[in-house]
Structure formats: structure tokens, C-alpha cells
Design a protein around this motif. Sequence first.
Motif, PDB file in Angstrom:
ATOM      1  N   LEU A  41      35.324  47.196  36.502  1.00  0.00           N
ATOM      2  CA  LEU A  41      35.206  46.601  37.832  1.00  0.00           C
ATOM      3  C   LEU A  41      33.749  46.578  38.290  1.00  0.00           C
ATOM      4  CD1 LEU A  41      36.609  45.296  40.207  1.00  0.00           C
ATOM      5  CD2 LEU A  41      37.091  47.572  41.106  1.00  0.00           C
ATOM      6  N   GLU A  42      33.010  47.629  37.981  1.00  0.00           N
ATOM      7  CA  GLU A  42      31.596  47.681  38.342  1.00  0.00           C
ATOM      8  C   GLU A  42      30.827  46.530  37.670  1.00  0.00           C
ATOM      9  OE1 GLU A  42      28.126  51.063  38.761  1.00  0.00           O
ATOM     10  OE2 GLU A  42      29.661  51.364  37.237  1.00  0.00           O
ATOM     11  N   VAL A  43      31.100  46.281  36.405  1.00  0.00           N
ATOM     12  CA  VAL A  43      30.455  45.180  35.690  1.00  0.00           C
ATOM     13  C   VAL A  43      30.910  43.839  36.261  1.00  0.00           C
ATOM     14  CG1 VAL A  43      30.341  43.978  33.457  1.00  0.00           C
ATOM     15  CG2 VAL A  43      30.031  46.473  33.567  1.00  0.00           C
ATOM     16  N   MET A  44      32.204  43.688  36.527  1.00  0.00           N
ATOM     17  CA  MET A  44      32.707  42.429  37.075  1.00  0.00           C
ATOM     18  C   MET A  44      32.085  42.136  38.432  1.00  0.00           C
ATOM     19  SD  MET A  44      34.556  40.801  34.926  1.00  0.00           S
ATOM     20  CE  MET A  44      35.087  39.496  36.030  1.00  0.00           C
ATOM     21  N   GLN A  45      31.925  43.163  39.275  1.00  0.00           N
ATOM     22  CA  GLN A  45      31.303  42.942  40.597  1.00  0.00           C
ATOM     23  C   GLN A  45      29.917  42.333  40.417  1.00  0.00           C
ATOM     24  OE1 GLN A  45      32.824  43.122  43.364  1.00  0.00           O
ATOM     25  NE2 GLN A  45      34.308  44.765  43.376  1.00  0.00           N
ATOM     26  N   ILE A  46      29.181  42.833  39.447  1.00  0.00           N
ATOM     27  CA  ILE A  46      27.832  42.310  39.189  1.00  0.00           C
ATOM     28  C   ILE A  46      27.910  40.873  38.676  1.00  0.00           C
ATOM     29  CG2 ILE A  46      25.778  42.574  37.726  1.00  0.00           C
ATOM     30  CD1 ILE A  46      26.367  45.689  37.927  1.00  0.00           C
ATOM     31  N   LEU A  47      28.812  40.610  37.737  1.00  0.00           N
ATOM     32  CA  LEU A  47      28.940  39.249  37.209  1.00  0.00           C
ATOM     33  C   LEU A  47      29.417  38.269  38.272  1.00  0.00           C
ATOM     34  CD1 LEU A  47      30.338  39.913  33.616  1.00  0.00           C
ATOM     35  CD2 LEU A  47      28.054  39.090  34.250  1.00  0.00           C
ATOM     36  N   TRP A  48      30.317  38.704  39.146  1.00  0.00           N
ATOM     37  CA  TRP A  48      30.756  37.819  40.231  1.00  0.00           C
ATOM     38  C   TRP A  48      29.589  37.464  41.148  1.00  0.00           C
ATOM     39  CZ3 TRP A  48      35.509  41.373  40.745  1.00  0.00           C
ATOM     40  CH2 TRP A  48      36.582  40.873  39.991  1.00  0.00           C
ATOM     41  N   GLU A  49      28.725  38.418  41.397  1.00  0.00           N
ATOM     42  CA  GLU A  49      27.567  38.172  42.258  1.00  0.00           C
ATOM     43  C   GLU A  49      26.526  37.292  41.563  1.00  0.00           C
ATOM     44  OE1 GLU A  49      27.022  38.925  45.520  1.00  0.00           O
ATOM     45  OE2 GLU A  49      29.114  39.570  45.483  1.00  0.00           O
ATOM     46  N   LYS A  50      26.205  37.616  40.323  1.00  0.00           N
ATOM     47  CA  LYS A  50      25.125  36.920  39.605  1.00  0.00           C
ATOM     48  C   LYS A  50      25.581  35.601  38.985  1.00  0.00           C
ATOM     49  CE  LYS A  50      21.815  39.315  37.594  1.00  0.00           C
ATOM     50  NZ  LYS A  50      20.794  39.071  38.590  1.00  0.00           N
TER      51      LYS A  50
ATOM     52  N   PHE B 200      29.591  35.473  31.622  1.00  0.00           N
ATOM     53  CA  PHE B 200      30.001  34.906  32.899  1.00  0.00           C
ATOM     54  C   PHE B 200      31.486  35.219  33.129  1.00  0.00           C
ATOM     55  CE2 PHE B 200      30.103  31.787  29.510  1.00  0.00           C
ATOM     56  CZ  PHE B 200      31.403  31.299  29.560  1.00  0.00           C
ATOM     57  N   PRO B 201      31.888  35.347  34.405  1.00  0.00           N
ATOM     58  CA  PRO B 201      33.292  35.657  34.693  1.00  0.00           C
ATOM     59  C   PRO B 201      34.206  34.459  34.413  1.00  0.00           C
ATOM     60  CG  PRO B 201      31.998  35.536  36.727  1.00  0.00           C
ATOM     61  CD  PRO B 201      31.060  35.287  35.595  1.00  0.00           C
ATOM     62  N   LEU B 202      35.372  34.742  33.862  1.00  0.00           N
ATOM     63  CA  LEU B 202      36.401  33.727  33.653  1.00  0.00           C
ATOM     64  C   LEU B 202      37.490  33.831  34.722  1.00  0.00           C
ATOM     65  CD1 LEU B 202      36.858  33.928  29.766  1.00  0.00           C
ATOM     66  CD2 LEU B 202      35.622  32.174  31.085  1.00  0.00           C
ATOM     67  N   VAL B 203      37.523  34.975  35.396  1.00  0.00           N
ATOM     68  CA  VAL B 203      38.500  35.227  36.459  1.00  0.00           C
ATOM     69  C   VAL B 203      37.728  35.331  37.762  1.00  0.00           C
ATOM     70  CG1 VAL B 203      40.208  36.877  37.343  1.00  0.00           C
ATOM     71  CG2 VAL B 203      40.064  36.439  34.885  1.00  0.00           C
ATOM     72  N   ARG B 204      38.146  34.561  38.758  1.00  0.00           N
ATOM     73  CA  ARG B 204      37.474  34.614  40.060  1.00  0.00           C
ATOM     74  C   ARG B 204      37.804  35.922  40.774  1.00  0.00           C
ATOM     75  NH1 ARG B 204      39.880  29.338  40.651  1.00  0.00           N
ATOM     76  NH2 ARG B 204      41.250  30.377  42.107  1.00  0.00           N
ATOM     77  N   ARG B 205      36.870  36.396  41.580  1.00  0.00           N
ATOM     78  CA  ARG B 205      37.051  37.639  42.335  1.00  0.00           C
ATOM     79  C   ARG B 205      38.312  37.564  43.200  1.00  0.00           C
ATOM     80  NH1 ARG B 205      32.496  40.969  44.799  1.00  0.00           N
ATOM     81  NH2 ARG B 205      31.295  39.168  44.206  1.00  0.00           N
ATOM     82  N   LYS B 206      38.501  36.442  43.884  1.00  0.00           N
ATOM     83  CA  LYS B 206      39.663  36.305  44.775  1.00  0.00           C
ATOM     84  C   LYS B 206      40.970  36.369  43.985  1.00  0.00           C
ATOM     85  CE  LYS B 206      41.386  33.611  48.636  1.00  0.00           C
ATOM     86  NZ  LYS B 206      41.131  32.503  49.553  1.00  0.00           N
ATOM     87  N   GLU B 207      40.973  35.754  42.808  1.00  0.00           N
ATOM     88  CA  GLU B 207      42.166  35.768  41.948  1.00  0.00           C
ATOM     89  C   GLU B 207      42.493  37.198  41.515  1.00  0.00           C
ATOM     90  OE1 GLU B 207      43.263  34.110  37.475  1.00  0.00           O
ATOM     91  OE2 GLU B 207      41.647  33.154  38.596  1.00  0.00           O
ATOM     92  N   TYR B 208      41.466  37.949  41.095  1.00  0.00           N
ATOM     93  CA  TYR B 208      41.696  39.335  40.682  1.00  0.00           C
ATOM     94  C   TYR B 208      42.143  40.186  41.861  1.00  0.00           C
ATOM     95  CZ  TYR B 208      41.244  44.061  39.075  1.00  0.00           C
ATOM     96  OH  TYR B 208      41.542  45.375  38.779  1.00  0.00           O
ATOM     97  N   THR B 209      41.476  40.012  42.999  1.00  0.00           N
ATOM     98  CA  THR B 209      41.810  40.800  44.190  1.00  0.00           C
ATOM     99  C   THR B 209      43.248  40.549  44.620  1.00  0.00           C
ATOM    100  OG1 THR B 209      39.507  40.734  44.901  1.00  0.00           O
ATOM    101  CG2 THR B 209      41.125  41.315  46.565  1.00  0.00           C
ATOM    102  N   LYS B 210      43.677  39.288  44.585  1.00  0.00           N
ATOM    103  CA  LYS B 210      45.052  38.971  44.973  1.00  0.00           C
ATOM    104  C   LYS B 210      46.045  39.672  44.046  1.00  0.00           C
ATOM    105  CE  LYS B 210      48.436  35.306  45.656  1.00  0.00           C
ATOM    106  NZ  LYS B 210      49.494  36.223  45.326  1.00  0.00           N
TER     107      LYS B 210
END
Length: 133
Positions: A14-23, A70-80
Motif C-alpha cells: 500500500l505504501e508503494v501504491m500510494q506513491i505510484l498513485w501520486e506520481k 505505473f498503477p493498473l488499479v485506480r486508487r478509488k477502485e481499490y478504496t471502494k
Amino acid sequence: MAKKEQRELTHAELEVMQILWEKKRALVREVLDEMPEPKPAYNTVSTVIRVLEKKGFVGHKAFGTTYQYFPLVRRKEYTKGFMDSVMSNFFGGSIHQMLSFFNDTKSVSIGELEEIIGLMKEENKAEKDMDKK
């Protein structure tokens, strides 16, 4: 069509994904540079990213021997998906039970609950407007 079950991310993932979602896109070194101290080893971050890729959360583009991720899953999709799991596992799928829990534990103020209700009303209105089109 069956819904693909989303897997929950570990803390490191999750820590890595947060960074990828931002960058949006980053090399392993760029992800590592964004991590708080004490920073993990480069190889640790690289391994976490490869695991995320195997899980289908991250893709990459090769530039010679260097990979940009790069992320393949959007943050909103994962959060939901995550919140749906929390609601199902802890509150029997009931938003009422979840909000009652937060109210009972005093971790959410009345103002915050009213704000949540307002956001839900806006979201429902937007969905209804989209259905009309």
C-alpha cells in the motif's frame, strides 16, 4: 460476468501504491526517494513492486534494462473494494452499523457525519443525473 475478487494489499504494498498513485509513473529509485526514513533497501522496494505486478496492481514500461512502473488499479477502485470488505466483514454490509460504530466510539463528530451524509447525497444525485442521460 463474475466480479474479480480484489486482494487486500499489505502495508508495504500500500505504501508503494500510494506513491505510484501520486506520481503516476516512477522508477524503483523514484519510489524509494519518496519513502519516509528509515528507507528500506532498494531490493526490498523492487521486490514489493514485482509482487504488485504479479497481483495485477502495477504494470511497467521497459527502457532498456530500466523499468518505469505505473498503477493498473485506480486508487478509488481499490478504496471502494477495501471499504466494501470492511463493511462486509465488520458491519454485516450495513452502512448504518458502520456509522453507528464511529458514533459510539466518538471517532467521528456530528459535523463529520453530516458532511458524510452531504457527500452521499451529492454522489446519489450525480448518479441519478448520469442515469437520465
